[in-house]
Design a protein around this motif. Structure first.
Motif, PDB file in Angstrom:
ATOM      1  N   ARG A 181       0.866  -1.184   0.000  1.00  0.00           N
ATOM      2  CA  ARG A 181       0.000   0.000   0.000  1.00  0.00           C
ATOM      3  C   ARG A 181       0.898   1.228   0.000  1.00  0.00           C
ATOM      4  N   ILE A 220       0.693   5.258   0.320  1.00  0.00           N
ATOM      5  CA  ILE A 220      -0.238   6.286   0.781  1.00  0.00           C
ATOM      6  C   ILE A 220       0.452   7.650   0.770  1.00  0.00           C
ATOM      7  N   THR A 246       0.646  10.969   2.252  1.00  0.00           N
ATOM      8  CA  THR A 246       0.207  11.560   3.522  1.00  0.00           C
ATOM      9  C   THR A 246       0.176  13.081   3.465  1.00  0.00           C
ATOM     10  N   GLY A 247       0.584  13.641   2.358  1.00  0.00           N
ATOM     11  CA  GLY A 247       0.709  15.084   2.257  1.00  0.00           C
ATOM     12  C   GLY A 247       2.116  15.543   2.575  1.00  0.00           C
ATOM     13  N   ALA A 248       2.841  14.694   3.256  1.00  0.00           N
ATOM     14  CA  ALA A 248       4.237  14.995   3.566  1.00  0.00           C
ATOM     15  C   ALA A 248       5.161  13.993   2.877  1.00  0.00           C
ATOM     16  N   GLY A 249       4.618  13.259   1.927  1.00  0.00           N
ATOM     17  CA  GLY A 249       5.403  12.248   1.227  1.00  0.00           C
ATOM     18  C   GLY A 249       4.601  10.967   1.060  1.00  0.00           C
ATOM     19  N   ILE A 250       5.157  10.054   0.283  1.00  0.00           N
ATOM     20  CA  ILE A 250       4.523   8.767   0.053  1.00  0.00           C
ATOM     21  C   ILE A 250       5.056   7.771   1.079  1.00  0.00           C
ATOM     22  N   VAL A 251       4.149   7.117   1.765  1.00  0.00           N
ATOM     23  CA  VAL A 251       4.535   6.076   2.718  1.00  0.00           C
ATOM     24  C   VAL A 251       4.128   4.732   2.141  1.00  0.00           C
ATOM     25  N   THR A 265       3.886   0.634   2.609  1.00  0.00           N
ATOM     26  CA  THR A 265       3.851  -0.466   3.576  1.00  0.00           C
ATOM     27  C   THR A 265       3.565  -1.760   2.825  1.00  0.00           C
ATOM     28  N   PHE A 325       3.071  -6.018   2.949  1.00  0.00           N
ATOM     29  CA  PHE A 325       2.557  -7.012   3.889  1.00  0.00           C
ATOM     30  C   PHE A 325       2.466  -8.371   3.201  1.00  0.00           C
ATOM     31  N   PHE A 374       4.243  -7.266   8.302  1.00  0.00           N
ATOM     32  CA  PHE A 374       4.321  -6.012   7.547  1.00  0.00           C
ATOM     33  C   PHE A 374       5.777  -5.608   7.390  1.00  0.00           C
ATOM     34  N   GLN A 397       8.392  -2.099   6.029  1.00  0.00           N
ATOM     35  CA  GLN A 397       8.639  -0.790   5.400  1.00  0.00           C
ATOM     36  C   GLN A 397      10.074  -0.720   4.901  1.00  0.00           C
ATOM     37  N   GLU A 419       7.114  -7.953  12.137  1.00  0.00           N
ATOM     38  CA  GLU A 419       7.700  -7.376  10.924  1.00  0.00           C
ATOM     39  C   GLU A 419       8.252  -8.497  10.045  1.00  0.00           C
TER      40      GLU A 419
END
Lengths: 162, 136
Positions: B62, B64, B66-71, B73, B75, B89, B91, B117
């Protein structure tokens, strides 16, 4: 009659001088075109740095170092242009949440997970919303929230899929 | 009459030849989730064709904004016939890249640590995970 002979002699001398001058110029041209050896070119480069790009452009045996130097000069010139400076605006600083905001977000996510745990299930839309909330957390808090969520799912406490 | 026998014999031979053409080494890998040793594995075809309604295996990502960058994740999750299941999961950029390399009908293997993780994500896409039905 004497005048004619004198004029003719003068014309002959002038023609001879002209011929010598043309010959001399031809020799110089030949020297320039055929006599531009690597050593001569090197000497010219050392004595006249401005002639470097011209020499490297016409010389058949351009060294790798010469090419690197030219490329470096061209890149430096590009970097120095105002257009290039204007086309790369500074990246805006990413807004960082305050510790209070992080604490508040973590509490809200914990409440959500507790709610899904008590209900025993999470649907796809709820999972998407929850993951969006988790994504906004700083890395350490994000890992902790994902760990809590996936453990609850793995234990069967929350029926759902990522 | 002889002509009819010839036709039948030819048809039977052709049927056997087509069966031989799809024959080959097969190695289905039923899904197994080992909660003690913290790993799961199995191929997607075997999971999909399991005789129960609890077996599954798969991985995903996924991304996402966030408005401050793409995160991002990643799984992996699996459940087996014994109703053991796990979702891990990640990262980690390398494991995210591995997750993106999945293909249809792959064999999947993944492992996790005590925090849930993912510590290993692997895929293997090979002919012996396909069934006869899929290649007919």
């Amino acid at each position: 009659m004497k005048l004619l002979v004198s004029l003719s002699a003068a014309q002959t001398v002038l023609l001879a001088a002209l011929g010598l001058k043309v010959f001399s110029i031809d020799m110089q041209i030949d020297d320039l075109s055929a006599g531009a050896t690597p050593h001569a070119a090197q000497a010219e480069r050392q004595s006249d740095p401005a002639a470097l790009s011209w020499e490297t452009a016409r010389a058949p045996s351009v060294s790798v170092e010469d090419m690197r130097l030219v490329i470096r000069e061209e890149l430096a010139a590009l970097d120095a242009t105002p257009r290039n400076q204007a086309s790369t605006p500074a990246q805006p600083a990413r807004p960082q949440p305050s510790p209070e905001q992080v604490k508040h977000a973590v509490s809200a996510i914990d409440r959500d997970i507790s709610l899904f745990r008590s209900r025993g299930a999470i649907n796809e839309a709820e999972m998407a919303t929850l993951q969006s909330k988790i994504a906004k957390l700083p890395l350490a808090e994000r890992r902790a929230a994902l760990s809590t969520l996936t453990k609850a799912m793995s234990k069967g406490e929350i029926d759902g899929w990522m | 009459m002889k002509m009819k026998h010839k036709i039948i014999a030819t048809g039977v031979a052709a049927a056997f030849m087509s069966t031989a053409a799809i024959a080959g080494f097969k190695q289905p890998a039923p899904v197994d989730v080992d909660l003690v040793n913290r790993f799961a594995q199995g191929d997607m075809v075997s999971a999909q064709q399991a005789k129960d309604d609890v077996t599954f295996i798969g991985c995903g990502i996924r991304k996402i904004d966030t408005g401050a960058g793409i995160v991002s994740t990643g799984f992996c999750q699996a459940g087996d016939a014994d109703e053991e299941q796990f979702t891990c999961f990640t990262q980690d950029p390398e494991l995210l890249a591995a997750t993106a390399s999945t293909a249809d009908f792959s064999f999947i293997t993944f492992a996790w640590n005590e925090d849930g993780e993912c510590t290993r994500i692997g895929f293997s896409t090979q002919s012996f995970y396909l069934t006869d039905k899929m290649v007919k």
